[in-house]
Design an enzyme around this catalytic site. Structure first.
Site, PDB file in Angstrom:
ATOM      1  N   ASP A   1       0.793  -1.253   0.000  1.00  9.60           N
ATOM      2  CA  ASP A   1       0.000   0.000   0.000  1.00  9.60           C
ATOM      3  C   ASP A   1       0.819   1.293   0.000  1.00  9.60           C
ATOM      4  O   ASP A   1       0.502   2.230   0.749  1.00  9.60           O
ATOM      5  CB  ASP A   1      -0.969   0.012   1.202  1.00  9.60           C
TER       6      ASP A   1
ATOM      7  N   ASP B   1      -4.521  -0.800  -1.867  1.00 13.23           N
ATOM      8  CA  ASP B   1      -5.823  -0.640  -1.220  1.00 13.23           C
ATOM      9  C   ASP B   1      -6.758  -0.049  -2.284  1.00 13.23           C
ATOM     10  O   ASP B   1      -6.394   0.937  -2.948  1.00 13.23           O
ATOM     11  CB  ASP B   1      -5.638   0.328  -0.028  1.00 13.23           C
TER      12      ASP B   1
ATOM     13  N   HIS C   1     -10.730   0.686  -2.762  1.00 11.86           N
ATOM     14  CA  HIS C   1     -12.092   0.674  -2.214  1.00 11.86           C
ATOM     15  C   HIS C   1     -13.115   1.309  -3.153  1.00 11.86           C
ATOM     16  O   HIS C   1     -12.830   2.343  -3.780  1.00 11.86           O
ATOM     17  CB  HIS C   1     -12.131   1.466  -0.903  1.00 11.86           C
TER      18      HIS C   1
ATOM     19  N   HIS D   1     -17.452   2.413   0.487  1.00 11.57           N
ATOM     20  CA  HIS D   1     -16.931   1.306   1.299  1.00 11.57           C
ATOM     21  C   HIS D   1     -17.309   1.472   2.772  1.00 11.57           C
ATOM     22  O   HIS D   1     -17.266   2.589   3.310  1.00 11.57           O
ATOM     23  CB  HIS D   1     -15.403   1.250   1.162  1.00 11.57           C
TER      24      HIS D   1
ATOM     25  N   HIS E   1     -10.603   6.979   1.521  1.00 10.32           N
ATOM     26  CA  HIS E   1      -9.220   6.880   1.017  1.00 10.32           C
ATOM     27  C   HIS E   1      -9.144   5.789  -0.044  1.00 10.32           C
ATOM     28  O   HIS E   1      -9.949   4.856  -0.055  1.00 10.32           O
ATOM     29  CB  HIS E   1      -8.240   6.555   2.162  1.00 10.32           C
TER      30      HIS E   1
ATOM     31  N   LYS F   1      -7.008  -5.034  -2.967  1.00 11.22           N
ATOM     32  CA  LYS F   1      -7.765  -5.562  -1.818  1.00 11.22           C
ATOM     33  C   LYS F   1      -8.694  -4.490  -1.276  1.00 11.22           C
ATOM     34  O   LYS F   1      -8.486  -3.304  -1.490  1.00 11.22           O
ATOM     35  CB  LYS F   1      -6.798  -6.037  -0.741  1.00 11.22           C
TER      36      LYS F   1
ATOM     37  N   CYS G   1      -1.906  -2.688   7.646  1.00  9.48           N
ATOM     38  CA  CYS G   1      -1.814  -3.599   6.500  1.00  9.48           C
ATOM     39  C   CYS G   1      -0.508  -4.397   6.462  1.00  9.48           C
ATOM     40  O   CYS G   1      -0.528  -5.592   6.156  1.00  9.48           O
ATOM     41  CB  CYS G   1      -2.066  -2.845   5.207  1.00  9.48           C
TER      42      CYS G   1
HETATM   43  C1  VGL Z   1      -4.637   0.754   5.705  1.00 15.56           C
HETATM   44  C2  VGL Z   1      -6.222   1.658   7.069  1.00 15.56           C
HETATM   45  C3  VGL Z   1      -7.188   1.523   6.089  1.00 15.56           C
HETATM   46  C4  VGL Z   1      -3.203   0.338   5.522  1.00 15.56           C
HETATM   47  C5  VGL Z   1      -5.577   0.594   4.705  1.00 15.56           C
HETATM   48  O1  VGL Z   1      -2.745   0.251   4.358  1.00 15.56           O
HETATM   49  O2  VGL Z   1      -2.519   0.106   6.545  1.00 15.56           O
HETATM   50  N1  VGL Z   1      -4.972   1.264   6.878  1.00 15.56           N
HETATM   51  N2  VGL Z   1      -6.847   1.000   4.907  1.00 15.56           N
HETATM   52 ZN    ZN Z   2      -8.258   1.006   3.327  1.00 15.33          ZN
END
Ligand code: VGL
Ligand code: ZN
Length: 202
Positions: A8, A46, A48, A52, A81, A106, A151
């Site tokens: 990510d 990430d 979404h 979401h 995000h 994901k 993550c």
């Molecule tokens: C993440 C919060 C929400 C991450 C992703 O990549 O750690 N944290 N979505």
């Molecule tokens: Zn996320």
């Protein structure tokens, strides 16, 4: 075979993004430097939908960083995000994307968040990464990226659960550190047998 999982490293998790991780962009030069050392490099993204259920905006009267209970248990609520196709979902512009042999997306199902690169937050729905790595002969994974305590952290735990030797490269990660979440994650790693190193030790 040893794989590097780059988790990510997206604009929204860097300073100026929607869910900035402190010093998130500092991981980029470290990751660029170490990628050539691995047989296989996999990125995660990430990804979404705009509605979401991990977004506070979808829950009447809720603010980011509060929690709700979803079908699979407790879920932290985040600012919107990494919306599919948005600029914030793009990789950091300085990240060298050329070495990535696969990109796993994901969190694309409205009802389920996915911190881990291996399983969604219901701890049951696979992303397919385990099969990808296994069919390519991987036995060991190193992890880098954002965020250490979400993550990256859950991906490392699931890597061990899938039978891989898993090591987090600490200076190639940065944490959100929400109410002690970094220390809590370190304790989980220790119990599970996740190792930690610095990039100088690779
Ligand atoms: C993440 C919060 C929400 C991450 C992703 O990549 O750690 N944290 N979505
Ligand atoms: Zn996320």
């Amino acid at each position: 075979m040893r794989a590097l999982l780059v988790i990510d490293v997206q604009k929204d998790f860097c300073p100026g993004g929607a869910l900035p991780v402190p010093e998130g962009d500092a991981v980029v030069p470290v990751i660029n430097r170490i990628m050539p050392r691995y047989d296989i490099v996999v990125f995660t993204q990430d990804w979404h939908p705009a509605d979401h259920l991990s977004f506070a905006s979808q829950h009447e009267g809720k603010a980011p960083f509060e929690t709700v209970t979803l079908a699979y248990g407790e879920q932290v609520l985040w600012p919107d995000h990494c919306v599919q196709g948005s600029e914030g979902a793009e990789f950091h512009p300085d990240l060298d994307v050329r070495p990535a042999q696969a990109i796993i997306r994901k969190g694309f199902r409205r009802e389920v968040d996915s911190y881990s690169a291996f399983f969604e937050n219901d701890h049951a729905t696979p992303t397919g990464l385990e099969g990808y790595l296994r069919s390519r002969g991987v036995d060991e994974v190193h992890l880098a990226g954002l965020a250490t305590d979400f993550c990256v952290g859950f991906s490392a735990l699931d890597a061990v659960r899938c039978g891989f030797v898993a090591t987090v490269i600490e200076d190639a990660c940065r944490a959100i550190d929400l109410e002690g979440s970094l220390q809590a994650m370190r304790e989980k790693w220790q119990k599970a047998g996740v190792r930690t190193i610095t990039s100088a030790e690779i």
